[in-house]
Motif scaffolding. Sequence first.
Motif, PDB file in Angstrom:
ATOM      1  N   MET A   1      33.278 -88.880 -86.214  1.00 55.86           N
ATOM      2  CA  MET A   1      32.582 -87.625 -86.452  1.00 55.86           C
ATOM      3  C   MET A   1      31.109 -87.891 -86.693  1.00 55.86           C
ATOM      4  O   MET A   1      30.729 -88.961 -87.139  1.00 55.86           O
ATOM      5  N   ASN A   2      30.347 -86.867 -86.452  1.00 58.06           N
ATOM      6  CA  ASN A   2      28.907 -86.950 -86.655  1.00 58.06           C
ATOM      7  C   ASN A   2      28.604 -87.003 -88.157  1.00 58.06           C
ATOM      8  O   ASN A   2      29.327 -86.438 -88.979  1.00 58.06           O
ATOM      9  N   THR A   3      27.541 -87.647 -88.525  1.00 61.52           N
ATOM     10  CA  THR A   3      27.165 -87.775 -89.930  1.00 61.52           C
ATOM     11  C   THR A   3      26.833 -86.419 -90.543  1.00 61.52           C
ATOM     12  O   THR A   3      27.190 -86.158 -91.695  1.00 61.52           O
TER      13      THR A   3
ATOM     14  N   ILE B   1      30.810 -80.983 -94.461  1.00 61.02           N
ATOM     15  CA  ILE B   1      32.164 -80.840 -95.007  1.00 61.02           C
ATOM     16  C   ILE B   1      32.198 -81.247 -96.474  1.00 61.02           C
ATOM     17  O   ILE B   1      32.801 -80.571 -97.308  1.00 61.02           O
ATOM     18  N   ILE B   2      31.525 -82.342 -96.803  1.00 59.31           N
ATOM     19  CA  ILE B   2      31.488 -82.812 -98.195  1.00 59.31           C
ATOM     20  C   ILE B   2      30.820 -81.773 -99.092  1.00 59.31           C
ATOM     21  O   ILE B   2      31.316 -81.455-100.177  1.00 59.31           O
TER      22      ILE B   2
ATOM     23  N   MET C   1      32.507 -79.662-102.171  1.00 61.26           N
ATOM     24  CA  MET C   1      31.941 -79.715-103.523  1.00 61.26           C
ATOM     25  C   MET C   1      31.616 -78.316-104.039  1.00 61.26           C
ATOM     26  O   MET C   1      31.911 -77.989-105.198  1.00 61.26           O
ATOM     27  N   ILE C   2      31.024 -77.473-103.214  1.00 60.30           N
ATOM     28  CA  ILE C   2      30.666 -76.117-103.643  1.00 60.30           C
ATOM     29  C   ILE C   2      31.920 -75.302-103.910  1.00 60.30           C
ATOM     30  O   ILE C   2      32.010 -74.581-104.922  1.00 60.30           O
TER      31      ILE C   2
END
Length: 53
Positions: free
Chosen positions: A1-3, A9-10, A14-15
């Motif tokens: 996957m792209n950075t 997603i991270i 988190m939100i």
Amino acid sequence: MNTKVKLAIIWGVMITSALVVINFFLHLLGGRQTNVVFQNGFRPEGRGHHGPL
């Protein structure tokens, strides 16, 4: 996957988890009082008429 996709997603996770935790503590500490605030529309008199009539 792209950075950038991984980072998005991270941040989304988190939100979302922060909102779930805040919502949990509001319901745990406030209980019914928070629901009354939202039902009354942030007005102490409740949902009455909207004008001088």
